[in-house]
Design a protein around this motif. Structure first.
Motif, short mmCIF file in Angstrom:
data_model
loop_
_atom_site.label_atom_id
_atom_site.label_comp_id
_atom_site.label_asym_id
_atom_site.label_seq_id
_atom_site.Cartn_x
_atom_site.Cartn_y
_atom_site.Cartn_z
N ASP A 52 29.75 -19.91 -16.44
CA ASP A 52 28.58 -20.62 -16.96
C ASP A 52 27.96 -21.52 -15.90
O ASP A 52 28.55 -22.49 -15.47
CB ASP A 52 29.00 -21.46 -18.17
CG ASP A 52 27.83 -22.24 -18.75
OD1 ASP A 52 26.69 -21.87 -18.43
OD2 ASP A 52 28.08 -23.18 -19.52
N SER A 53 26.76 -21.18 -15.46
CA SER A 53 26.03 -22.03 -14.52
C SER A 53 24.74 -22.51 -15.14
O SER A 53 23.78 -22.84 -14.47
CB SER A 53 25.73 -21.27 -13.22
OG SER A 53 24.86 -20.21 -13.48
N PRO A 60 25.45 -33.96 -8.26
CA PRO A 60 26.35 -33.19 -7.42
C PRO A 60 27.43 -32.46 -8.17
O PRO A 60 28.05 -31.55 -7.65
CB PRO A 60 26.96 -34.27 -6.50
CG PRO A 60 26.88 -35.54 -7.31
CD PRO A 60 25.62 -35.41 -8.09
N GLY A 61 27.70 -32.82 -9.45
CA GLY A 61 28.72 -32.11 -10.21
C GLY A 61 30.11 -32.48 -9.74
O GLY A 61 30.34 -33.50 -9.09
N GLY A 162 23.36 -25.15 -9.52
CA GLY A 162 22.25 -24.21 -9.46
C GLY A 162 21.59 -24.10 -8.10
O GLY A 162 20.88 -23.14 -7.83
N GLU A 163 21.81 -25.08 -7.22
CA GLU A 163 21.20 -25.05 -5.90
C GLU A 163 22.03 -24.20 -4.93
O GLU A 163 23.22 -23.96 -5.15
CB GLU A 163 21.06 -26.47 -5.35
CG GLU A 163 20.02 -27.31 -6.09
CD GLU A 163 19.85 -28.68 -5.45
OE1 GLU A 163 18.87 -29.35 -5.80
OE2 GLU A 163 20.70 -29.06 -4.61
N THR A 191 27.92 -23.79 -9.40
CA THR A 191 27.80 -23.49 -10.83
C THR A 191 28.37 -24.69 -11.58
O THR A 191 28.90 -25.63 -10.98
CB THR A 191 28.57 -22.21 -11.20
OG1 THR A 191 29.97 -22.41 -11.00
CG2 THR A 191 28.09 -21.03 -10.36
N ALA A 192 28.28 -24.64 -12.91
CA ALA A 192 28.75 -25.77 -13.70
C ALA A 192 30.24 -26.00 -13.56
O ALA A 192 30.73 -27.11 -13.72
CB ALA A 192 28.38 -25.57 -15.18
N ASP A 193 31.00 -24.93 -13.28
CA ASP A 193 32.45 -25.06 -13.22
C ASP A 193 33.06 -24.50 -11.94
O ASP A 193 34.25 -24.22 -11.87
CB ASP A 193 33.10 -24.37 -14.43
CG ASP A 193 32.63 -22.93 -14.58
OD1 ASP A 193 31.86 -22.46 -13.71
OD2 ASP A 193 33.01 -22.28 -15.57
N GLY A 194 32.27 -24.30 -10.90
CA GLY A 194 32.78 -23.77 -9.64
C GLY A 194 31.65 -23.51 -8.67
O GLY A 194 30.68 -24.27 -8.60
N PHE A 195 31.74 -22.40 -7.96
CA PHE A 195 30.66 -22.02 -7.07
C PHE A 195 30.77 -20.54 -6.74
O PHE A 195 31.81 -19.90 -6.99
CB PHE A 195 30.65 -22.86 -5.78
CG PHE A 195 31.92 -22.76 -4.97
CD1 PHE A 195 32.05 -21.84 -3.94
CD2 PHE A 195 32.98 -23.62 -5.23
CE1 PHE A 195 33.21 -21.76 -3.20
CE2 PHE A 195 34.15 -23.55 -4.49
CZ PHE A 195 34.26 -22.62 -3.48
#
Length: 235
Positions: A52-53, A60-61, A162-163, A191-195
């Motif tokens: 989920d992104s 910066p998350g 998202g960037e 992403t919301a939980d990683g990359f």
């Protein structure tokens, strides 16, 4: 009478030979351009993520320092140009059987590697896949391809969710039992939980002891690319 029959036979033979020539030329063109599916586009961060992104946060998350591992939604494979009975086509094979890990300190990936299960790579052609696993890659003897970083990758900054940021990676690629240094550009996306990380590694087949296929009306270029799109989760 006999002469007339011979002349008819000559005309029929010439017409038959011309028909065969037309079919040999037009058949592959019609198949490639009107029947065969177009090759899939190159792997890209524009592809929907497996995790989920959808978060719209511009901050910066989560802190990305620490250990990460390749997770679901990852893909890797090859892209190579072929000449099929005189027609130019692009062959693409992919698999989701990819493993790997990454260690991040600050804005740098200080170590990491990923491994692709070559025996599971599939294209749109069973015949091509059989040649790939057999005479081309000999996956029974060399079942995997591996890339390992030899230098840190500096992303400059930690992007917001998202960037994307770009960087250059250098490491060693092992394919078909041969290892060579490689350098290439890659892109990373939070992403919301990683990359996720996306890139394409150029490969010259002779450098890895691979003989480019050239048989039965099919010829493959001497170079191709290993494409990858890796989704990372916390280890």
């Amino acid at each position: 009478m006999a002469g007339s029959i011979r002349r008819h036979w000559k005309r029929w033979l010439i017409a038959g030979a011309a028909t065969v020539a037309v079919l040999c030329t037009a058949g592959p063109f019609i198949y490639i351009n009107y029947v065969q599916d177009k090759p899939p586009a190159a792997l890209s961060l524009d592809d929907p993520p497996g995790s989920d992104s959808s978060g719209s946060s511009s901050g910066p998350g989560e802190d990305v320092d620490g250990a990460w591992q390749v997770g679901s939604g990852s893909q890797a494979g090859y892209r190579v140009d072929e000449v099929l009975f005189g027609q130019n086509v692009t062959a693409v094979g992919r698999t989701e059987k990819v493993t790997g890990e990454l260690e991040i300190e600050g804005n740098r990936a200080v170590s990491g590697s990923f491994t692709v299960d070559l025996a599971s790579v599939k294209s749109d052609s069973d015949q091509r896949d059989g040649q790939f696993r057999g005479r081309v890659m000999n996956t029974e003897r060399y079942p995997e391809a591996t890339f390992e970083l030899t230098e840190p990758v500096d992303f400059g900054s930690a992007p917001a969710v998202g960037e994307q940021v770009g960087a250059k990676a250098s490491g060693e690629l092992t394919v078909h039992g041969e290892t060579n240094p490689v350098s290439f550009e890659l892109d990373a996306q939070r992403t919301a939980d990683g990359f996720r990380v996306n890139g394409s590694i150029p490969v010259t087949f002779a450098d890895y002891g691979i003989q480019a296929p050239d048989f039965g009306g099919i010829a493959v270029e001497d170079e191709g690319n290993i494409e990858f799109l890796l989704a990372f989760d916390r280890a």
